[in-house]
Design a protein around this motif. Sequence first.
Motif, PDB file in Angstrom:
ATOM      1  N   CYS A  10     -11.686 -11.029   7.540  1.00  0.00           N
ATOM      2  CA  CYS A  10     -11.723 -10.329   6.261  1.00  0.00           C
ATOM      3  C   CYS A  10     -12.977  -9.466   6.251  1.00  0.00           C
ATOM      4  O   CYS A  10     -14.079  -9.968   6.489  1.00  0.00           O
ATOM      5  N   HIS A  11     -12.812  -8.175   6.004  1.00  0.00           N
ATOM      6  CA  HIS A  11     -13.929  -7.230   5.985  1.00  0.00           C
ATOM      7  C   HIS A  11     -13.996  -6.523   4.640  1.00  0.00           C
ATOM      8  O   HIS A  11     -12.963  -6.098   4.116  1.00  0.00           O
ATOM      9  N   ALA A  12     -15.181  -6.374   4.074  1.00  0.00           N
ATOM     10  CA  ALA A  12     -15.372  -5.514   2.903  1.00  0.00           C
ATOM     11  C   ALA A  12     -15.322  -4.070   3.399  1.00  0.00           C
ATOM     12  O   ALA A  12     -15.786  -3.781   4.506  1.00  0.00           O
ATOM     13  N   THR A  13     -14.760  -3.166   2.601  1.00  0.00           N
ATOM     14  CA  THR A  13     -14.613  -1.774   3.035  1.00  0.00           C
ATOM     15  C   THR A  13     -15.198  -0.805   2.016  1.00  0.00           C
ATOM     16  O   THR A  13     -15.508  -1.177   0.884  1.00  0.00           O
ATOM     17  N   THR A  14     -15.304   0.446   2.421  1.00  0.00           N
ATOM     18  CA  THR A  14     -15.694   1.516   1.507  1.00  0.00           C
ATOM     19  C   THR A  14     -14.473   2.360   1.144  1.00  0.00           C
ATOM     20  O   THR A  14     -14.599   3.383   0.498  1.00  0.00           O
ATOM     21  N   ALA A  15     -13.296   1.922   1.548  1.00  0.00           N
ATOM     22  CA  ALA A  15     -12.055   2.659   1.292  1.00  0.00           C
ATOM     23  C   ALA A  15     -11.527   2.333  -0.105  1.00  0.00           C
ATOM     24  O   ALA A  15     -12.172   1.642  -0.886  1.00  0.00           O
ATOM     25  N   ALA A  16     -10.325   2.813  -0.394  1.00  0.00           N
ATOM     26  CA  ALA A  16      -9.711   2.580  -1.702  1.00  0.00           C
ATOM     27  C   ALA A  16      -9.521   1.089  -1.973  1.00  0.00           C
ATOM     28  O   ALA A  16      -9.658   0.642  -3.096  1.00  0.00           O
ATOM     29  N   GLY A  17      -9.203   0.337  -0.940  1.00  0.00           N
ATOM     30  CA  GLY A  17      -9.085  -1.113  -1.087  1.00  0.00           C
ATOM     31  C   GLY A  17     -10.443  -1.765  -0.900  1.00  0.00           C
ATOM     32  O   GLY A  17     -11.322  -1.216  -0.244  1.00  0.00           O
ATOM     33  N   ASP A  18     -10.627  -2.900  -1.497  1.00  0.00           N
ATOM     34  CA  ASP A  18     -11.914  -3.587  -1.384  1.00  0.00           C
ATOM     35  C   ASP A  18     -12.068  -4.346  -0.075  1.00  0.00           C
ATOM     36  O   ASP A  18     -13.166  -4.507   0.426  1.00  0.00           O
ATOM     37  N   TYR A  19     -10.944  -4.841   0.462  1.00  0.00           N
ATOM     38  CA  TYR A  19     -11.001  -5.676   1.654  1.00  0.00           C
ATOM     39  C   TYR A  19      -9.948  -5.269   2.663  1.00  0.00           C
ATOM     40  O   TYR A  19      -8.872  -4.796   2.313  1.00  0.00           O
ATOM     41  N   LEU A  20     -10.255  -5.488   3.923  1.00  0.00           N
ATOM     42  CA  LEU A  20      -9.325  -5.315   5.028  1.00  0.00           C
ATOM     43  C   LEU A  20      -9.140  -6.690   5.646  1.00  0.00           C
ATOM     44  O   LEU A  20     -10.116  -7.303   6.093  1.00  0.00           O
ATOM     45  N   LEU A  21      -7.906  -7.187   5.639  1.00  0.00           N
ATOM     46  CA  LEU A  21      -7.613  -8.490   6.215  1.00  0.00           C
ATOM     47  C   LEU A  21      -6.870  -8.323   7.525  1.00  0.00           C
ATOM     48  O   LEU A  21      -5.982  -7.481   7.633  1.00  0.00           O
ATOM     49  N   HIS A  22      -7.216  -9.118   8.499  1.00  0.00           N
ATOM     50  CA  HIS A  22      -6.435  -9.254   9.724  1.00  0.00           C
ATOM     51  C   HIS A  22      -5.756 -10.603   9.579  1.00  0.00           C
ATOM     52  O   HIS A  22      -6.436 -11.629   9.441  1.00  0.00           O
ATOM     53  N   VAL A  23      -4.426 -10.606   9.577  1.00  0.00           N
ATOM     54  CA  VAL A  23      -3.691 -11.855   9.366  1.00  0.00           C
ATOM     55  C   VAL A  23      -2.824 -12.165  10.582  1.00  0.00           C
ATOM     56  O   VAL A  23      -2.485 -11.278  11.363  1.00  0.00           O
ATOM     57  N   ILE A  24      -2.475 -13.428  10.698  1.00  0.00           N
ATOM     58  CA  ILE A  24      -1.586 -13.888  11.763  1.00  0.00           C
ATOM     59  C   ILE A  24      -0.266 -14.295  11.110  1.00  0.00           C
ATOM     60  O   ILE A  24      -0.249 -15.091  10.176  1.00  0.00           O
TER      61      ILE A  24
END
Length: 72
Positions: A10-24
């Motif tokens: 889970c990464h915080a981002t500067t994009a429109a979304g607050d978080y970027l998740l990598h899921v399995i």
Amino acid sequence: MRNHPAIWCCHATTAAGDYLLHVIAADVNALDRLMRQEIARMSGVARTESVVATRVIKARQSLANAAKALRP
């Protein structure tokens, strides 16, 4: 989110979304269930968006090797 077994990163981002998740997920149906029944219902989640990678263009290298490549 921190302890969910399907959330790999889970990464915080500067994009429109607050978080970027990598899921399995085992397949597209499992991903759909994860998104709709679990992630979308988590506290603070207003919306979700999915992006599926179809192939690798460049694989990661170690940070040490990447840093060496940047040195003059």
